[in-house]
Scaffold this active site. Structure first.
Site, PDB file in Angstrom:
ATOM      1  N   LYS A  87       0.836  -1.209   0.000  1.00  0.00           N
ATOM      2  CA  LYS A  87       0.000   0.000   0.000  1.00  0.00           C
ATOM      3  C   LYS A  87       0.868   1.256   0.000  1.00  0.00           C
ATOM      4  O   LYS A  87       0.613   2.204  -0.741  1.00  0.00           O
ATOM      5  CB  LYS A  87      -0.962  -0.031   1.195  1.00  0.00           C
ATOM      6  CG  LYS A  87      -2.089  -1.029   0.971  1.00  0.00           C
ATOM      7  CD  LYS A  87      -2.896  -1.387   2.196  1.00  0.00           C
ATOM      8  CE  LYS A  87      -3.824  -2.554   1.826  1.00  0.00           C
ATOM      9  NZ  LYS A  87      -4.585  -3.085   2.949  1.00  0.00           N
ATOM     10  N   GLN A 100      -5.113  -1.790   8.957  1.00  0.00           N
ATOM     11  CA  GLN A 100      -4.900  -3.129   8.424  1.00  0.00           C
ATOM     12  C   GLN A 100      -5.499  -4.176   9.375  1.00  0.00           C
ATOM     13  O   GLN A 100      -5.220  -4.163  10.571  1.00  0.00           O
ATOM     14  CB  GLN A 100      -3.383  -3.370   8.247  1.00  0.00           C
ATOM     15  CG  GLN A 100      -3.038  -4.661   7.552  1.00  0.00           C
ATOM     16  CD  GLN A 100      -3.538  -4.715   6.117  1.00  0.00           C
ATOM     17  OE1 GLN A 100      -3.420  -3.771   5.351  1.00  0.00           O
ATOM     18  NE2 GLN A 100      -4.121  -5.846   5.749  1.00  0.00           N
ATOM     19  N   ASP A 154     -11.435   2.460   2.957  1.00  0.00           N
ATOM     20  CA  ASP A 154     -11.654   1.013   2.818  1.00  0.00           C
ATOM     21  C   ASP A 154     -13.128   0.694   2.567  1.00  0.00           C
ATOM     22  O   ASP A 154     -13.470  -0.419   2.184  1.00  0.00           O
ATOM     23  CB  ASP A 154     -11.208   0.308   4.120  1.00  0.00           C
ATOM     24  CG  ASP A 154     -10.024  -0.617   3.888  1.00  0.00           C
ATOM     25  OD1 ASP A 154      -9.755  -0.950   2.719  1.00  0.00           O
ATOM     26  OD2 ASP A 154      -9.379  -1.004   4.879  1.00  0.00           O
TER      27      ASP A 154
END
Ligand code: NAP
Length: 282
Positions: free
Chosen positions: A53, A97, A120
């Site tokens: 990422k 995460q 997200d």
């Protein structure tokens, strides 16, 4: 028949190339998209994903900050960090995460992210918008699948789509997105009685199960489009999808490989959401 390979790596690379220009243009307008990536603990797979990422951000010119927190971080500490990042003007998107260590309630943390920075697409407000068809941050993996289908020229209108898996991050949102493109959608899961009955009548199969090579060629209709979301590490160290590629590619019209199919698209959609967040907040 041998299937056309849907090359996620190439499609993701071409989208990221366009993003380089888009971000450069935004910077000229005084807007610098910024992403905060938060990782707690030492899970090796999570470390790899976070590294990818950060690399993706650097590649397209997005500013990124990494918060690499120890395994014993408390829920309160993480919630305080969310509150701080929510107020930080340099940060347009926040990514935590998963999975988080067991002392931390994942839902509490995800729901503490400002929905305008939820790149997200996991915040209930954004999921609600997806359900009612309003503009929102689409969850990255299913969004990536939709872009792959679009790039491959696959028209979903009136098609039978069968989704195997009903998770909140893949199965449920991809079902809604397929429905929004007027596919007729069936969702299968571990309690589905006769999985093959459903997959064999599908024009489009989305496999998001987490079981290596579970979907075989004889479970598919001739000419189906097969999207393999699964990422399974085998004992020999190799990666396998949820679809048995060899038999499935003889039956399918088009198929995604693992690796190199859905995976590269997930991070690309995260970058896309971060740019979108920066535009919205500017
Ligand atoms: P998950 O939360 O574990 O969900 C798996 C789903 O599969 C569940 O809904 C489960 O049903 C269903 N299932 C399990 N066994 C089944 C069976 N025998 N027949 C039919 N359905 C069955 O997994 P996930 O997070 O959605 O991820 C799925 C896979 O995609 C994993 O391999 C993951 O690593 C991969 N993934 C890849 C990416 C990427 O970027 N490439 C992103 C996310 C996930 P129940 O609900 O009944 O338990």
């Amino acid at each position: 028949m041998s299937a056309k390979i849907i090359d996620g790596k190439a499609i993701a690379a071409s989208i990221r190339q366009k993003m380089v220009d888009e971000v450069a243009q935004l910077k000229k307008e005084g807007i610098v998209p910024g992403l905060a990536v938060v990782i707690v603990g030492k899970d090796p797979a999570s470390k790899v994903y976070v590294g990818q990422k950060e690399k993706g951000c650097a590649q397209v010119g997005i500013y990124s900050e990494k918060y690499d927190l120890p395994e014993d971080t408390s829920e309160e500490e993480l919630l305080n960090l969310m509150a701080r990042l929510n107020k930080d003007d340099k940060i347009n998107g926040i990514l935590v995460q998963l999975p988080l260590p067991k002392q931390i309630d994942e839902k509490k943390v995800l729901y503490a992210i400002d929905s305008a920075k939820d790149v997200d697409g996991f915040h209930p407000e954004n999921i609600g918008k997806l359900v009612i068809g309003e503009d929102t941050f689409l969850p990255c993996t299913p969004h990536g699948i939709m872009v792959l289908l679009e790039h491959s020229g696959i028209d979903l209108k009136g098609k039978e789509a069968v989704v195997v898996g009903r998770s909140n991050i893949v199965g449920k949102p991809i079902s809604l997105m397929l429905l929004s493109k007027s596919a007729t959608v069936t969702i299968c899961h571990s309690k589905t009685k006769d999985l093959s009955f459903h997959t064999r009548r599908a024009d489009v199969v989305i496999a998001a199960v987490g079981r290596p090579e579970m979907i075989k060629g004889d479970m598919l209709k001739e000419g189906a489009v097969v999207i393999d979301v699964g990422v399974n590490r085998l004992e020999n160290g190799k990666l396998a999808g949820d679809v048995e590629f060899e038999s499935a590619s003889k039956k399918a019209f088009a198929i995604t490989p693992v690796p190199g199919g859905v995976g590269p698209m997930t991070i690309t959609m995260l970058l896309k959401n971060t740019i979108k967040a920066a535009r919205m907040q500017a």
